[in-house]
Design a protein around this motif. Structure first.
Motif, PDB file in Angstrom:
ATOM      1  N   VAL A 139       5.562  14.868   0.674  1.00 58.61           N
ATOM      2  CA  VAL A 139       6.586  14.459   1.627  1.00 58.61           C
ATOM      3  C   VAL A 139       7.598  13.510   0.983  1.00 58.61           C
ATOM      4  N   GLY A 140       8.879  13.807   1.224  1.00 66.59           N
ATOM      5  CA  GLY A 140       9.967  12.943   0.801  1.00 66.59           C
ATOM      6  C   GLY A 140      10.600  12.302   2.023  1.00 66.59           C
ATOM      7  N   LEU A 141      10.999  11.058   1.896  1.00 63.86           N
ATOM      8  CA  LEU A 141      11.495  10.299   3.038  1.00 63.86           C
ATOM      9  C   LEU A 141      12.779   9.564   2.669  1.00 63.86           C
ATOM     10  N   THR A 142      13.756   9.670   3.538  1.00 68.95           N
ATOM     11  CA  THR A 142      14.983   8.873   3.410  1.00 68.95           C
ATOM     12  C   THR A 142      15.095   7.969   4.627  1.00 68.95           C
ATOM     13  N   CYS A 143      15.105   6.673   4.395  1.00 69.68           N
ATOM     14  CA  CYS A 143      15.276   5.691   5.461  1.00 69.68           C
ATOM     15  C   CYS A 143      16.715   5.197   5.458  1.00 69.68           C
ATOM     16  N   SER A 144      17.191   4.773   6.583  1.00 73.27           N
ATOM     17  CA  SER A 144      18.504   4.126   6.624  1.00 73.27           C
ATOM     18  C   SER A 144      18.410   2.756   5.952  1.00 73.27           C
ATOM     19  N   GLU A 145      19.555   2.236   5.560  1.00 72.88           N
ATOM     20  CA  GLU A 145      19.568   0.934   4.913  1.00 72.88           C
ATOM     21  C   GLU A 145      19.213  -0.154   5.936  1.00 72.88           C
TER      22      GLU A 145
ATOM     23  N   SER B 221       0.801  -1.229   0.000  1.00 72.42           N
ATOM     24  CA  SER B 221       0.000   0.000   0.000  1.00 72.42           C
ATOM     25  C   SER B 221       0.829   1.271   0.000  1.00 72.42           C
ATOM     26  N   VAL B 222       2.153   1.155   0.033  1.00 68.81           N
ATOM     27  CA  VAL B 222       3.002   2.344   0.069  1.00 68.81           C
ATOM     28  C   VAL B 222       4.258   2.083  -0.745  1.00 68.81           C
ATOM     29  N   ARG B 223       4.808   3.144  -1.314  1.00 71.68           N
ATOM     30  CA  ARG B 223       6.051   3.018  -2.066  1.00 71.68           C
ATOM     31  C   ARG B 223       6.839   4.320  -1.966  1.00 71.68           C
ATOM     32  N   LEU B 224       8.146   4.231  -2.232  1.00 74.16           N
ATOM     33  CA  LEU B 224       9.028   5.387  -2.306  1.00 74.16           C
ATOM     34  C   LEU B 224       9.502   5.518  -3.754  1.00 74.16           C
TER      35      LEU B 224
ATOM     36  N   LEU C 231      11.324  16.992  -1.041  1.00 75.06           N
ATOM     37  CA  LEU C 231      12.683  16.473  -1.121  1.00 75.06           C
ATOM     38  C   LEU C 231      12.914  15.659  -2.388  1.00 75.06           C
ATOM     39  N   TYR C 232      11.879  14.961  -2.857  1.00 81.30           N
ATOM     40  CA  TYR C 232      11.997  14.134  -4.071  1.00 81.30           C
ATOM     41  C   TYR C 232      10.934  14.507  -5.099  1.00 81.30           C
ATOM     42  N   GLY C 233      10.647  15.796  -5.205  1.00 83.63           N
ATOM     43  CA  GLY C 233       9.752  16.275  -6.242  1.00 83.63           C
ATOM     44  C   GLY C 233       8.282  16.134  -5.885  1.00 83.63           C
ATOM     45  N   GLU C 234       7.454  16.530  -6.833  1.00 79.88           N
ATOM     46  CA  GLU C 234       6.006  16.489  -6.666  1.00 79.88           C
ATOM     47  C   GLU C 234       5.415  15.322  -7.441  1.00 79.88           C
ATOM     48  N   GLY C 235       4.358  14.721  -6.918  1.00 79.44           N
ATOM     49  CA  GLY C 235       3.675  13.657  -7.641  1.00 79.44           C
ATOM     50  C   GLY C 235       2.794  14.231  -8.743  1.00 79.44           C
TER      51      GLY C 235
ATOM     52  N   ALA D  54      17.098   7.801  -4.636  1.00 75.93           N
ATOM     53  CA  ALA D  54      18.374   7.279  -5.103  1.00 75.93           C
ATOM     54  C   ALA D  54      18.452   5.761  -5.012  1.00 75.93           C
ATOM     55  N   GLY D  55      17.564   5.122  -4.248  1.00 73.12           N
ATOM     56  CA  GLY D  55      17.579   3.673  -4.082  1.00 73.12           C
ATOM     57  C   GLY D  55      16.248   3.202  -3.554  1.00 73.12           C
ATOM     58  N   LEU D  56      16.241   1.994  -2.999  1.00 71.13           N
ATOM     59  CA  LEU D  56      15.001   1.425  -2.487  1.00 71.13           C
ATOM     60  C   LEU D  56      14.540   2.087  -1.198  1.00 71.13           C
ATOM     61  N   CYS D  57      15.416   2.777  -0.506  1.00 70.03           N
ATOM     62  CA  CYS D  57      15.096   3.312   0.818  1.00 70.03           C
ATOM     63  C   CYS D  57      14.958   4.828   0.834  1.00 70.03           C
ATOM     64  N   SER D  58      14.723   5.442  -0.289  1.00 70.83           N
ATOM     65  CA  SER D  58      14.495   6.880  -0.317  1.00 70.83           C
ATOM     66  C   SER D  58      13.565   7.222  -1.463  1.00 70.83           C
ATOM     67  N   GLY D  59      12.822   8.298  -1.297  1.00 70.12           N
ATOM     68  CA  GLY D  59      11.939   8.741  -2.364  1.00 70.12           C
ATOM     69  C   GLY D  59      10.709   9.463  -1.829  1.00 70.12           C
ATOM     70  N   ARG D  60       9.883   9.870  -2.757  1.00 71.85           N
ATOM     71  CA  ARG D  60       8.619  10.518  -2.409  1.00 71.85           C
ATOM     72  C   ARG D  60       7.626   9.463  -1.937  1.00 71.85           C
ATOM     73  N   VAL D  61       6.962   9.716  -0.811  1.00 71.24           N
ATOM     74  CA  VAL D  61       6.007   8.759  -0.258  1.00 71.24           C
ATOM     75  C   VAL D  61       4.720   8.797  -1.080  1.00 71.24           C
ATOM     76  N   GLU D  62       4.312   7.630  -1.576  1.00 67.62           N
ATOM     77  CA  GLU D  62       3.034   7.521  -2.275  1.00 67.62           C
ATOM     78  C   GLU D  62       2.232   6.362  -1.684  1.00 67.62           C
ATOM     79  N   VAL D  63       0.930   6.591  -1.543  1.00 68.86           N
ATOM     80  CA  VAL D  63       0.020   5.626  -0.934  1.00 68.86           C
ATOM     81  C   VAL D  63      -1.001   5.188  -1.978  1.00 68.86           C
TER      82      VAL D  63
END
Length: 447
Positions: free
Chosen positions: A240-246, A145-148, A199-203, A152-161
């Motif tokens: 909202v843009g989100l960066t998670c740690s690896e 139900s959610v993706r980034l 942080l990672y652009g607009e949807g 730059a990788g699997l753990c960062s990006g714009r939050v989309e639901v």
């Protein structure tokens, strides 16, 4: 008399023919339905035997039947990202080896997708009968139900639901740290590191019309409560843009430091040894040091007698799960990273009670003696401490005794005011390493 007999037989014949006519109609209707349902397009993808619609064994429709998508390599960043996208799911969370593909059966293999394709049809496909003999199905789990996206990788990006079968961006005002913790967990990453609107652009699509009420301990975003938004508008630059740690799925063991030792990867519920070919070792080591936050690679010592499953990286990946892996065995990999030594501690003491805590840090009365102690955790024997004083070019060096050193200063005066830092140096693994403490600011005040 004969005419009456025939008249009595006709109704009976009509009655006997009714079931046959009904059966003919049913067969004809079923045949029409079969003709109206077209088979899936060639190279269509589905996930079967999973716990959700976004997990399961990957199958591909090839030459009239569903068959395996086989590969000698298991790459999360590329092929699996395309599979999840084609299934209209989120990010790939995990991948594992499924059952053995039957010998002689038609199979499809992807050859290095870029990861940006919307369908596997856009990848380089190799197929044929028996092409996957001796190989395995792959089992993929994607976030549901959610993706980034656009990160730059699997753990960062714009939050989309996912909302009503379409993806919507989330407004920064409706998203907090606890929501971020759940999203990072949902997409298979570590703790949130950065959270910022735009942080990672607009949807390009719609904006999510709810506000999340996560507690932070939920496993999936779907488990969180939601409420209606107070404000139905989201200004530009606030997606909202989100960066998670690896993910915490790689470790170095047996080297006396979290930044040195044999490489192990947590895979399918257990820690497994990682191996690499000689020409791949430097690139794999660079990714390991980057993922662990140990800066860069210093050396890859030879002579590891263990064997582990083969990993191959380009060297630019943010984590090992972006690399390619095989389940055939190669020599185990040992890595020494540059950030080998833990940060030493620095603290100030005095035997006469002349030091007290001021607004800017410790303050010392003139005329009192004091000591600065440098210490470190017992990683390796030996080494030395360098005490740097930034108020001048003065430095002092002492050997580390029981992993510490004490520097004595008699009769404090204005020349002792300034910033001090401990530097721990040690020669291990045939290389010189050093680590600096935090800054200690000392003020000299009246008698």
């Amino acid at each position: 008399m004969t005419v009456d007999v025939f008249r009595s037989v006709e109704p009976q014949l009509e009655t006997d023919m009714i079931p046959a006519v009904i059966l003919m109609i049913l067969f004809w209707s079923t045949d029409l339905q079969a003709q109206s349902v077209s088979p899936p397009a060639e190279y269509s993808v589905r996930l079967v035997n999973g716990t959700t619609s976004c997990s399961g064994t990957v199958e591909v429709f090839y030459e009239g039947e569903w068959t395996g998508l086989c590969t000698r390599w298991w790459s999360m960043m590329r092929e699996n990202k395309v599979v999840c996208r084609e299934m209209d799911c989120g990010n790939p969370v995990s991948v594992s080896r499924g059952p053995l593909i039957e010998d002689g059966r038609g199979g499809v293999r992807l050859h290095r997708c870029s990861g940006d394709e919307s369908s596997i049809r856009q990848c380089n496909i190799i197929e044929g009968p028996g092409f996957c003999d001796g190989e395995y199905y792959r089992h993929v789990t994607c976030s549901e139900s959610v993706r980034l996206v656009d990160g730059a990788g699997l753990c960062s990006g714009r939050v989309e639901v996912k909302s009503n079968q379409s993806w919507a961006s989330v407004c920064e005002a409706d998203f907090d740290r606890q929501d971020a913790e759940v999203v990072c967990r949902d997409v298979g990453c570590g703790a949130p590191a950065a959270l910022q609107g735009g942080l990672y652009g607009e949807g390009e699509g719609q904006t999510w019309d709810k506000e999340f009420q996560c507690k932070g301990n939920e496993s999936l975003l779907l488990d969180c409560d939601t409420s209606d938004r107070e404000n139905n508008t989201c200004l530009p630059g606030n997606a909202v843009g989100l960066t998670c740690s690896e993910p915490d799925d790689v470790r170095l063991v047996g080297g006396g430091s979290r930044c040195a030792g044999g490489v192990e990867w947590y895979d399918q519920g257990e820690w497994r040894i990682v191996g690499a070919e000689d020409w791949d070792q430097r690139d794999v080591a660079a990714v390991v040091c980057r993922q662990l936050g140990c800066v860069s690679t210093v050396s890859v010592p030879p002579g590891n007698t263990t064997r582990g499953f083969r990993v191959s990286c380009s060297g630019s990946e943010s984590s090992l799960r972006g690399c390619r892996r095989m389940y055939d065995l190669r020599p185990g990999l040992t890595v020494i990273c540059s950030d080998l030594l833990v940060q030493p501690d620095i603290f100030l003491t005095d035997p006469m009670g002349g030091v007290f805590r001021g607004h800017q840090g410790p303050e010392m009365f003139r005329g009192y003696n004091f000591t600065i102690t440098c210490s470190t955790q017992p990683q390796y024997p030996g080494g030395s401490f360098l005490l740097k004083f930034t108020g001048s070019n003065r430095t002092q060096t002492q050997p580390a005794v029981n992993h510490s050193a004490v520097f004595l200063f008699p009769a404090a005066d204005d020349s002792h005011q300034g910033n001090y830092r401990c530097v721990y140096d040690n020669y291990v693994f045939s290389h010189n390493f050093s680590s600096e403490s935090e800054l200690l600011s000392l003020t000299i005040t009246g008698n």
